[in-house]
Design a protein around this motif. Sequence first.
Motif, PDB file in Angstrom:
ATOM      1  N   ILE A   1       0.838  -1.209   0.000  1.00  0.00           N
ATOM      2  CA  ILE A   1       0.000   0.000   0.000  1.00  0.00           C
ATOM      3  C   ILE A   1       0.867   1.251   0.000  1.00  0.00           C
ATOM      4  O   ILE A   1       0.637   2.192  -0.775  1.00  0.00           O
ATOM      5  N   LEU A   2       1.884   1.278   0.865  1.00  0.00           N
ATOM      6  CA  LEU A   2       2.735   2.464   0.959  1.00  0.00           C
ATOM      7  C   LEU A   2       3.566   2.664  -0.302  1.00  0.00           C
ATOM      8  O   LEU A   2       3.775   3.802  -0.745  1.00  0.00           O
ATOM      9  N   SER A   3       4.049   1.574  -0.893  1.00  0.00           N
ATOM     10  CA  SER A   3       4.835   1.685  -2.130  1.00  0.00           C
ATOM     11  C   SER A   3       3.979   2.248  -3.261  1.00  0.00           C
ATOM     12  O   SER A   3       4.411   3.146  -3.991  1.00  0.00           O
ATOM     13  N   SER A   4       2.769   1.721  -3.403  1.00  0.00           N
ATOM     14  CA  SER A   4       1.868   2.210  -4.451  1.00  0.00           C
ATOM     15  C   SER A   4       1.490   3.667  -4.207  1.00  0.00           C
ATOM     16  O   SER A   4       1.458   4.476  -5.141  1.00  0.00           O
ATOM     17  N   PHE A   5       1.230   3.998  -2.965  1.00  0.00           N
ATOM     18  CA  PHE A   5       0.856   5.372  -2.620  1.00  0.00           C
ATOM     19  C   PHE A   5       2.013   6.337  -2.915  1.00  0.00           C
ATOM     20  O   PHE A   5       1.820   7.422  -3.462  1.00  0.00           O
ATOM     21  N   GLY A   6       3.236   5.923  -2.557  1.00  0.00           N
ATOM     22  CA  GLY A   6       4.391   6.774  -2.813  1.00  0.00           C
ATOM     23  C   GLY A   6       4.647   7.002  -4.290  1.00  0.00           C
ATOM     24  O   GLY A   6       4.969   8.124  -4.717  1.00  0.00           O
TER      25      GLY A   6
ATOM     26  N   PRO B   1       4.142   9.074 -16.308  1.00  0.00           N
ATOM     27  CA  PRO B   1       3.077   8.116 -15.994  1.00  0.00           C
ATOM     28  C   PRO B   1       3.354   6.711 -16.527  1.00  0.00           C
ATOM     29  O   PRO B   1       3.024   5.716 -15.869  1.00  0.00           O
ATOM     30  N   VAL B   2       3.960   6.617 -17.725  1.00  0.00           N
ATOM     31  CA  VAL B   2       4.266   5.297 -18.286  1.00  0.00           C
ATOM     32  C   VAL B   2       5.248   4.555 -17.389  1.00  0.00           C
ATOM     33  O   VAL B   2       5.087   3.349 -17.122  1.00  0.00           O
ATOM     34  N   VAL B   3       6.280   5.248 -16.914  1.00  0.00           N
ATOM     35  CA  VAL B   3       7.264   4.616 -16.032  1.00  0.00           C
ATOM     36  C   VAL B   3       6.612   4.185 -14.717  1.00  0.00           C
ATOM     37  O   VAL B   3       6.853   3.078 -14.222  1.00  0.00           O
ATOM     38  N   ILE B   4       5.762   5.053 -14.156  1.00  0.00           N
ATOM     39  CA  ILE B   4       5.095   4.723 -12.894  1.00  0.00           C
ATOM     40  C   ILE B   4       4.178   3.516 -13.057  1.00  0.00           C
ATOM     41  O   ILE B   4       4.173   2.599 -12.220  1.00  0.00           O
ATOM     42  N   VAL B   5       3.399   3.488 -14.131  1.00  0.00           N
ATOM     43  CA  VAL B   5       2.500   2.360 -14.372  1.00  0.00           C
ATOM     44  C   VAL B   5       3.296   1.073 -14.568  1.00  0.00           C
ATOM     45  O   VAL B   5       2.896  -0.007 -14.089  1.00  0.00           O
ATOM     46  N   ALA B   6       4.433   1.149 -15.256  1.00  0.00           N
ATOM     47  CA  ALA B   6       5.264  -0.043 -15.465  1.00  0.00           C
ATOM     48  C   ALA B   6       5.800  -0.569 -14.133  1.00  0.00           C
ATOM     49  O   ALA B   6       5.792  -1.782 -13.877  1.00  0.00           O
ATOM     50  N   ILE B   7       6.279   0.340 -13.287  1.00  0.00           N
ATOM     51  CA  ILE B   7       6.783  -0.086 -11.976  1.00  0.00           C
ATOM     52  C   ILE B   7       5.665  -0.683 -11.131  1.00  0.00           C
ATOM     53  O   ILE B   7       5.835  -1.721 -10.482  1.00  0.00           O
TER      54      ILE B   7
ATOM     55  N   LYS C   1       4.257  -9.217  -8.733  1.00  0.00           N
ATOM     56  CA  LYS C   1       5.052  -9.944  -7.736  1.00  0.00           C
ATOM     57  C   LYS C   1       4.276 -10.109  -6.437  1.00  0.00           C
ATOM     58  O   LYS C   1       4.230 -11.210  -5.861  1.00  0.00           O
ATOM     59  N   SER C   2       3.651  -9.028  -5.968  1.00  0.00           N
ATOM     60  CA  SER C   2       2.939  -9.106  -4.702  1.00  0.00           C
ATOM     61  C   SER C   2       1.692  -9.986  -4.795  1.00  0.00           C
ATOM     62  O   SER C   2       1.287 -10.602  -3.804  1.00  0.00           O
ATOM     63  N   SER C   3       1.071 -10.048  -5.971  1.00  0.00           N
ATOM     64  CA  SER C   3      -0.106 -10.910  -6.142  1.00  0.00           C
ATOM     65  C   SER C   3       0.243 -12.373  -5.907  1.00  0.00           C
ATOM     66  O   SER C   3      -0.572 -13.136  -5.367  1.00  0.00           O
ATOM     67  N   HIS C   4       1.442 -12.766  -6.306  1.00  0.00           N
ATOM     68  CA  HIS C   4       1.890 -14.142  -6.067  1.00  0.00           C
ATOM     69  C   HIS C   4       2.379 -14.329  -4.630  1.00  0.00           C
ATOM     70  O   HIS C   4       2.115 -15.359  -4.001  1.00  0.00           O
TER      71      HIS C   4
END
Length: 328
Positions: free
Chosen positions: A44-49, A96-102, A109-112
């Motif tokens: 959550i924090l990584s996505s928010f950041g 935005p493209v770079v952020i969406v890719a990351i 990875k986290s889904s698995h």
Amino acid sequence: MQQPSYWRRSGTLVLIALCLLLAGCSSALMDPKGVVGETQRSLILSSFGLMLIVVIPVIVMTIVFGWYYRRSNTMAEYLPDWAHSNWIEAIVWLVPVVIVAILGVITWKSSHDLDPHRALESDTPELEIQVVALDWKWLFIYPEQGIATVNEVAFPVDTPVRFRVSSGSVMNSFFIPRLGSQIYAMAGMDNDVYLEANEIGTYSGRSTNYSGAGFSGMIFDAHATSDEDFDAWVEEVRQSPQTLTYPEGYSQLAERSSFNPVEYFASVTPEFYERLVSSFRTGSDPETDTQDAPRAPAIDSNEAYQTTDNQASGEAEEGQPVSNEAGE
């Protein structure tokens, strides 16, 4: 002039009051006490950041541009014919493209890693607890210890716990917020989720899927204890005068009740959970059902409709009123 000043002061007081009220709130997701919960918080924090990389510059530039190009600033350059910039266009699309890719890589990875059905890595043997959602209470069965409880569950700290989750009624959802993932419970389905507490304490558990009038009473305490305290708790449950049998005892327990008190059962019918799940799949208890038992004959749907039509025709000839359902 007095009215705007009054509303301004009132708005300020309301904002301060809201801040004080929110200061007393706690966020279970942001204060996890388990391995799975910590991983979810990190996600959550990584996505928010990452999203703030776009949000913060936009907010700052909105304020800066508004201030710099104010009417009184004679130093600001006036460009009425300006329409395009390759640099701005590149930044607007590239960032935005770079952020969406990351975010895509992190999410994949986290889904698995956070797959609720994936066993947690640990040197400690896992503990299995079987969970049944009822109206409106939670039944916890310990197959290894041969005990069962209602609206209370306990397990040793730093021990992976496999919760096998099902329902004896409508669809529900099992959730201990400070430990991690929630999982759905449905009749006839054997679902599971792995959780582990890394700190001794008592954590609130609840249903997160509305299931009727007593939904608000589907709460329970989850006790993460030391190994010694867990063994003592098991012995305490075994001292209970109550036992849980299937299907007789289960039928009584499954009756609707809200805010049901904690109950202990010193013993439970072997394979209680498996028999309950199978009963929704086969329509009968596999332990009591036999192949030689008489069964109701199968009825062909076309034949049934034809019989209904013939009965309706006979009633019409005799002058009797015909039900509207007869021709359906």
